[in-house]
Design a protein around this motif. Structure first.
Motif, short mmCIF file in Angstrom:
data_model
loop_
_atom_site.label_atom_id
_atom_site.label_comp_id
_atom_site.label_asym_id
_atom_site.label_seq_id
_atom_site.Cartn_x
_atom_site.Cartn_y
_atom_site.Cartn_z
N GLU A 9 -27.50 -9.11 17.57
CA GLU A 9 -28.05 -7.69 17.59
C GLU A 9 -28.55 -7.37 16.29
OE1 GLU A 9 -25.66 -4.85 19.44
OE2 GLU A 9 -25.10 -6.02 21.08
N THR A 10 -28.04 -8.02 15.13
CA THR A 10 -28.32 -7.37 13.85
C THR A 10 -28.31 -8.49 12.85
OG1 THR A 10 -27.30 -5.23 14.25
CG2 THR A 10 -27.47 -5.89 12.09
N VAL A 11 -29.32 -8.53 11.98
CA VAL A 11 -29.66 -9.48 10.96
C VAL A 11 -29.51 -8.72 9.53
CG1 VAL A 11 -30.76 -11.40 10.01
CG2 VAL A 11 -30.63 -11.16 12.39
N ILE A 12 -28.63 -9.20 8.57
CA ILE A 12 -28.67 -8.52 7.38
C ILE A 12 -29.16 -9.44 6.38
CG2 ILE A 12 -27.34 -7.17 5.59
CD1 ILE A 12 -25.40 -6.38 7.95
N ASP A 14 -29.23 -9.79 2.69
CA ASP A 14 -28.90 -9.37 1.23
C ASP A 14 -28.62 -10.59 0.38
OD1 ASP A 14 -27.30 -8.30 -0.85
OD2 ASP A 14 -26.10 -6.95 0.44
N ALA A 15 -29.49 -10.61 -0.72
CA ALA A 15 -29.54 -11.70 -1.30
C ALA A 15 -28.16 -11.69 -2.21
CB ALA A 15 -30.62 -11.66 -2.12
N ALA A 16 -27.47 -10.71 -2.50
CA ALA A 16 -26.28 -10.94 -3.09
C ALA A 16 -25.22 -11.56 -2.43
CB ALA A 16 -26.01 -9.47 -3.72
N LEU A 17 -25.24 -11.55 -1.27
CA LEU A 17 -24.33 -11.95 -0.38
C LEU A 17 -24.26 -13.51 -0.40
CD1 LEU A 17 -24.14 -9.46 2.70
CD2 LEU A 17 -22.53 -9.67 0.80
N THR A 18 -25.57 -13.99 -0.83
CA THR A 18 -25.92 -15.62 -0.55
C THR A 18 -25.44 -16.27 -1.97
OG1 THR A 18 -28.06 -15.38 -1.64
CG2 THR A 18 -27.96 -14.99 0.71
N LEU A 19 -24.98 -15.48 -2.93
CA LEU A 19 -24.79 -16.03 -4.15
C LEU A 19 -23.52 -17.22 -4.16
CD1 LEU A 19 -25.30 -13.41 -7.03
CD2 LEU A 19 -26.81 -15.09 -6.23
N ALA A 20 -22.78 -17.05 -3.19
CA ALA A 20 -21.51 -18.11 -3.09
C ALA A 20 -22.15 -19.28 -2.45
CB ALA A 20 -20.36 -17.48 -2.61
N PRO A 114 -31.14 -32.40 -0.90
CA PRO A 114 -30.61 -32.86 0.34
C PRO A 114 -30.94 -31.99 1.74
CG PRO A 114 -28.82 -32.00 -0.77
CD PRO A 114 -30.23 -31.80 -1.70
N THR A 115 -31.16 -32.75 2.54
CA THR A 115 -31.69 -31.92 3.93
C THR A 115 -30.27 -31.70 4.91
OG1 THR A 115 -32.06 -33.95 5.14
CG2 THR A 115 -33.86 -32.84 4.00
N ALA A 116 -30.52 -30.61 5.48
CA ALA A 116 -29.59 -30.07 6.27
C ALA A 116 -29.70 -30.00 7.92
CB ALA A 116 -28.77 -28.91 5.94
N SER A 117 -28.85 -30.34 8.82
CA SER A 117 -29.33 -30.33 10.15
C SER A 117 -29.74 -28.81 10.71
CB SER A 117 -28.55 -30.99 11.03
OG SER A 117 -27.36 -30.52 10.92
N ARG A 118 -28.80 -28.34 10.84
CA ARG A 118 -28.92 -26.84 11.26
C ARG A 118 -28.09 -25.64 10.61
NH1 ARG A 118 -33.03 -26.46 15.14
NH2 ARG A 118 -32.82 -28.10 16.19
N LEU A 119 -27.99 -25.79 9.13
CA LEU A 119 -27.45 -24.93 8.31
C LEU A 119 -28.00 -23.96 7.80
CD1 LEU A 119 -25.92 -27.85 5.93
CD2 LEU A 119 -24.71 -26.57 8.18
N VAL A 120 -28.18 -22.83 8.73
CA VAL A 120 -28.87 -21.68 8.62
C VAL A 120 -27.94 -20.34 8.47
CG1 VAL A 120 -31.22 -22.56 9.29
CG2 VAL A 120 -29.73 -21.34 10.94
N SER A 121 -26.61 -20.61 8.54
CA SER A 121 -25.72 -19.31 8.61
C SER A 121 -25.82 -18.61 7.29
CB SER A 121 -24.52 -19.90 8.85
OG SER A 121 -23.95 -20.70 7.73
N CYS A 122 -26.37 -19.27 6.07
CA CYS A 122 -26.27 -18.46 5.25
C CYS A 122 -27.60 -17.55 5.18
CB CYS A 122 -26.49 -19.17 3.80
SG CYS A 122 -27.86 -20.17 3.68
#
Length: 125
Positions: A9-12, A14-20, A114-122
């Motif tokens: 329903e919602t996608v956020i 926020d680049a700051a949340l991706t730094l980890a 390196p490639t990832a298969s379906r790693l889009v959760s970030c």
């Protein structure tokens, strides 16, 4: 299985949340987004909106992924990566060409990513 109830329903974004997120995972996810954009553009048929979104995603990823590799903590670059990934993942699928995973591996190998298969959760939740 497909069902509208499975959609988020919602996608956020926020680049700051991706730094980890480890830079290798971040970049491989960008290559995955590039795969999606190229696949969307090269698929049979014509659809002006899809083509425009795919080309814009390709342009943005081509420009911003090397900058993300050079400066992993740059929030502006990460935001640009997120926007480009969003453009590529929102394409209506007209899949008849399968560029992935072969092309993603070739692109990644040339740039040490390196490639990832379906790693889009970030990028999507």
């Amino acid at each position: 299985m497909r069902d509208p109830r499975l959609l988020v329903e919602t996608v956020i974004y926020d680049a700051a949340l991706t730094l980890a997120t480890p830079v290798e995972l971040w970049l491989s996810t960008g290559i995955r987004a590039l795969d999606h954009a190229v696949e969307g553009f090269l698929a049979d048929g014509e659809h002006p909106f899809n083509d425009l979104m795919a080309l814009e995603a390709i342009r943005r990823l081509f420009e911003s992924l090397p900058r993300a590799k050079a400066s992993p903590g740059d929030l502006d670059v990460r935001t640009e990566n997120q926007l480009a990934a969003w453009f590529s993942f929102t394409l209506a699928r007209r899949v008849s060409v399968r560029t992935e995973p072969h092309d993603g591996k070739q692109i990644g190998a040339r740039h040490g990513i390196p490639t990832a298969s379906r790693l889009v959760s970030c990028c999507r939740t």
